[in-house]
Motif scaffolding. Sequence first.
Motif, PDB file in Angstrom:
ATOM      1  N   MET A  89       1.039  -1.124   0.009  1.00 16.72           N
ATOM      2  CA  MET A  89      -0.049   0.016  -0.007  1.00 16.72           C
ATOM      3  C   MET A  89       0.912   1.269  -0.236  1.00 16.72           C
ATOM      4  SD  MET A  89      -3.097  -1.146   2.513  1.00 16.72           S
ATOM      5  CE  MET A  89      -3.918   0.416   2.455  1.00 16.72           C
ATOM      6  N   MET A  90       1.949   1.338   0.842  1.00 10.05           N
ATOM      7  CA  MET A  90       2.884   2.395   0.901  1.00 10.05           C
ATOM      8  C   MET A  90       3.650   2.651  -0.342  1.00 10.05           C
ATOM      9  SD  MET A  90       2.064   3.941   3.634  1.00 10.05           S
ATOM     10  CE  MET A  90       3.089   5.388   3.582  1.00 10.05           C
ATOM     11  N   SER A  91       3.978   1.345  -0.877  1.00 12.62           N
ATOM     12  CA  SER A  91       4.807   1.463  -2.480  1.00 12.62           C
ATOM     13  C   SER A  91       3.919   2.172  -3.378  1.00 12.62           C
ATOM     14  CB  SER A  91       5.038  -0.036  -2.709  1.00 12.62           C
ATOM     15  OG  SER A  91       5.727  -0.569  -1.675  1.00 12.62           O
ATOM     16  N   ALA A  92       2.422   1.980  -3.246  1.00 15.46           N
ATOM     17  CA  ALA A  92       1.672   2.358  -4.434  1.00 15.46           C
ATOM     18  C   ALA A  92       1.569   3.819  -4.365  1.00 15.46           C
ATOM     19  CB  ALA A  92       0.215   1.899  -4.358  1.00 15.46           C
ATOM     20  N   TYR A  93       1.595   4.365  -2.885  1.00 18.57           N
ATOM     21  CA  TYR A  93       1.197   5.649  -2.577  1.00 18.57           C
ATOM     22  C   TYR A  93       2.341   6.438  -3.044  1.00 18.57           C
ATOM     23  CZ  TYR A  93       1.490   9.544   0.532  1.00 18.57           C
ATOM     24  OH  TYR A  93       1.809  10.691   1.340  1.00 18.57           O
ATOM     25  N   PHE A  94       3.559   5.984  -2.837  1.00 16.64           N
ATOM     26  CA  PHE A  94       4.989   6.763  -3.247  1.00 16.64           C
ATOM     27  C   PHE A  94       5.175   6.545  -4.797  1.00 16.64           C
ATOM     28  CE2 PHE A  94       6.167   5.459   1.385  1.00 16.64           C
ATOM     29  CZ  PHE A  94       6.313   6.440   1.852  1.00 16.64           C
ATOM     30  N   GLU A  95       4.917   5.686  -5.247  1.00 15.19           N
ATOM     31  CA  GLU A  95       4.670   5.416  -6.743  1.00 15.19           C
ATOM     32  C   GLU A  95       3.929   6.669  -7.267  1.00 15.19           C
ATOM     33  OE1 GLU A  95       6.871   3.623  -9.853  1.00 15.19           O
ATOM     34  OE2 GLU A  95       6.419   2.489  -7.813  1.00 15.19           O
ATOM     35  N   LEU A  96       2.871   7.001  -6.596  1.00 17.36           N
ATOM     36  CA  LEU A  96       1.944   7.960  -7.313  1.00 17.36           C
ATOM     37  C   LEU A  96       2.522   9.271  -7.096  1.00 17.36           C
ATOM     38  CD1 LEU A  96      -1.618   6.640  -6.223  1.00 17.36           C
ATOM     39  CD2 LEU A  96      -0.683   6.926  -8.365  1.00 17.36           C
ATOM     40  N   LEU A  97       3.430   9.373  -5.888  1.00 15.39           N
ATOM     41  CA  LEU A  97       3.979  10.742  -5.734  1.00 15.39           C
ATOM     42  C   LEU A  97       5.339  10.857  -6.396  1.00 15.39           C
ATOM     43  CD1 LEU A  97       3.125  11.321  -1.941  1.00 15.39           C
ATOM     44  CD2 LEU A  97       1.999  12.344  -3.780  1.00 15.39           C
ATOM     45  N   ASN A  98       5.792   9.875  -6.817  1.00 16.23           N
ATOM     46  CA  ASN A  98       7.233   9.798  -7.746  1.00 16.23           C
ATOM     47  C   ASN A  98       8.197   9.912  -6.602  1.00 16.23           C
ATOM     48  OD1 ASN A  98       8.526   9.313 -10.026  1.00 16.23           O
ATOM     49  ND2 ASN A  98       9.060  11.631 -10.289  1.00 16.23           N
ATOM     50  N   ILE A  99       8.337   9.430  -5.398  1.00 15.90           N
ATOM     51  CA  ILE A  99       9.195   9.415  -4.630  1.00 15.90           C
ATOM     52  C   ILE A  99       9.752   8.014  -4.305  1.00 15.90           C
ATOM     53  CG2 ILE A  99       9.516   9.813  -1.955  1.00 15.90           C
ATOM     54  CD1 ILE A  99       7.188  11.551  -1.711  1.00 15.90           C
ATOM     55  N   CYS A 104      10.115  -3.795  -3.062  1.00 14.52           N
ATOM     56  CA  CYS A 104       9.449  -4.091  -3.993  1.00 14.52           C
ATOM     57  C   CYS A 104       8.352  -2.916  -4.500  1.00 14.52           C
ATOM     58  CB  CYS A 104       8.542  -5.473  -3.848  1.00 14.52           C
ATOM     59  SG  CYS A 104       9.721  -6.899  -3.313  1.00 14.52           S
ATOM     60  N   ASP A 105       7.935  -3.144  -5.671  1.00 17.68           N
ATOM     61  CA  ASP A 105       6.649  -2.147  -6.236  1.00 17.68           C
ATOM     62  C   ASP A 105       5.349  -3.120  -5.473  1.00 17.68           C
ATOM     63  OD1 ASP A 105       6.211  -4.267  -7.662  1.00 17.68           O
ATOM     64  OD2 ASP A 105       6.738  -3.419  -9.583  1.00 17.68           O
ATOM     65  N   PHE A 106       4.218  -2.169  -5.711  1.00 13.70           N
ATOM     66  CA  PHE A 106       2.980  -2.507  -5.333  1.00 13.70           C
ATOM     67  C   PHE A 106       2.806  -4.063  -5.589  1.00 13.70           C
ATOM     68  CE2 PHE A 106      -1.436  -3.275  -6.201  1.00 13.70           C
ATOM     69  CZ  PHE A 106      -1.908  -3.191  -5.022  1.00 13.70           C
ATOM     70  N   HIS A 107       2.952  -4.472  -6.597  1.00 15.69           N
ATOM     71  CA  HIS A 107       2.354  -5.634  -7.521  1.00 15.69           C
ATOM     72  C   HIS A 107       3.146  -6.942  -6.661  1.00 15.69           C
ATOM     73  CE1 HIS A 107      -0.072  -3.659 -10.364  1.00 15.69           C
ATOM     74  NE2 HIS A 107       1.276  -2.914 -10.930  1.00 15.69           N
ATOM     75  N   HIS A 108       4.455  -6.753  -6.578  1.00 16.11           N
ATOM     76  CA  HIS A 108       4.969  -8.074  -6.062  1.00 16.11           C
ATOM     77  C   HIS A 108       5.065  -8.051  -4.609  1.00 16.11           C
ATOM     78  CE1 HIS A 108       7.029  -7.113 -10.024  1.00 16.11           C
ATOM     79  NE2 HIS A 108       6.570  -8.233 -10.232  1.00 16.11           N
ATOM     80  N   SER A 109       5.013  -6.718  -3.841  1.00 18.00           N
ATOM     81  CA  SER A 109       4.639  -6.768  -2.346  1.00 18.00           C
ATOM     82  C   SER A 109       3.454  -7.347  -1.855  1.00 18.00           C
ATOM     83  CB  SER A 109       4.832  -5.380  -1.771  1.00 18.00           C
ATOM     84  OG  SER A 109       6.091  -4.579  -1.988  1.00 18.00           O
ATOM     85  N   ASN A 110       2.254  -6.976  -2.702  1.00 18.34           N
ATOM     86  CA  ASN A 110       0.814  -7.449  -2.497  1.00 18.34           C
ATOM     87  C   ASN A 110       0.915  -8.787  -2.583  1.00 18.34           C
ATOM     88  OD1 ASN A 110      -1.947  -7.841  -3.777  1.00 18.34           O
ATOM     89  ND2 ASN A 110      -1.710  -6.325  -1.792  1.00 18.34           N
ATOM     90  N   MET A 111       1.629  -9.444  -3.761  1.00 18.36           N
ATOM     91  CA  MET A 111       1.521 -10.980  -3.979  1.00 18.36           C
ATOM     92  C   MET A 111       2.289 -11.580  -3.120  1.00 18.36           C
ATOM     93  SD  MET A 111       3.014 -13.035  -7.280  1.00 18.36           S
ATOM     94  CE  MET A 111       4.622 -12.174  -6.784  1.00 18.36           C
ATOM     95  N   THR A 112       3.441 -11.182  -2.614  1.00 23.93           N
ATOM     96  CA  THR A 112       4.283 -12.101  -1.532  1.00 23.93           C
ATOM     97  C   THR A 112       3.846 -11.824  -0.189  1.00 23.93           C
ATOM     98  OG1 THR A 112       5.830 -10.053  -1.271  1.00 23.93           O
ATOM     99  CG2 THR A 112       6.590 -11.850  -2.749  1.00 23.93           C
ATOM    100  N   PHE A 113       3.067 -10.853   0.312  1.00 24.35           N
ATOM    101  CA  PHE A 113       2.262 -10.804   1.425  1.00 24.35           C
ATOM    102  C   PHE A 113       1.255 -11.513   1.436  1.00 24.35           C
ATOM    103  CE2 PHE A 113      -0.208  -8.337   4.790  1.00 24.35           C
ATOM    104  CZ  PHE A 113       0.774  -8.424   5.689  1.00 24.35           C
TER     105      PHE A 113
END
Length: 328
Positions: A89-99, A104-113
């Motif tokens: 969730m935080m990965s997706a948030y920072f991705e949107l803010l370009n920080i 991992c990115d959102f997809h892979h973090s979400n899948m492994t969790f």
Amino acid sequence: MKNIAIITGGYTKESEISMKSGKMVYENLCRKEFNPYQIYILKEEWFFMKEKKKYPVDRRNFSIKIEKQRIHFDCVFNAIHGSPGEDGMMSAYFELLNIPYTGCDFHHSNMTFNKKYCLTLLKHFGINTAKSYFLNKNETFCEEEIIKKIGLPCFVKPNRSGSSFGISKVYKKKDLSNALEKAFEEDQEIIFESFLEGREVSVGVFSFGDEIIVLPITEIISQNDFFDFESKYSGKSQEITPAKLLPIIKNKIQEVSKKVYSCLNLSGISRAEYIIVNEEPYFLEINTIPGLSEESIFPKQLKTAGISFSDLLKKYINFSIKKMNEGL
């Protein structure tokens, strides 16, 4: 000098452990290159604290204002175990803010969790796993059918949780209902897994865009019935690093660990657990934001390998910035 936000806390019972990891990162960041800020991400509020005064995070751009100075961050070090850090969730948030951010990115973090998704994918690639059965809350099921497929004893686990919260080892059919209740307190989905008799090992792996490095393997010998929360954080286990393994078994674990890391398309640091059964490693689960406190396994493996924790953090942050800027 780069401003680095170290995010800690989170929305789960792992919050306290996350704060210990964040503190360790804060204390080991090189002050010649980085200005670290420990940012608390809690359900109630996001804030930075200085001299017992709270400074709220502006969630529109993830910045803080200290007196008259507005602080923006060059990179975020994600030290949140569980949600919203490890589930993406935080990965997706920072991705949107370009920080730039570590992990991992959102997809892979979400899948492994999500244990269900992770196990299903790895089985597809030929990775050994325990037999499993998935169940949603309020779904009708037959205990006899589950036992027939999984066998006893078995483990009942929340599908999305860490630090062994909500896990039970079940020996008898009559104990299933209590185990289900405990697991459903942590998640709306649960997983039954067959018990694997063997040696448990933990394997730290990292990559910063080039080769995949496998750290010295740790064998875990729990004083309790399994490697539960108490074993992990209250000294109720023996951790042997490097594990005393035959070369052929050690090589198998290293190769499987690299394959798992690659199949899951990970980046940065991770730590996975395996059970060795008849000289074959069976995958249990993986942490893409492993514990980094003084008691945690990953830093101990780094020390055994002769790798400076401070140097690793430096490389990790610089890689994460490069990854975002170059779209790697």
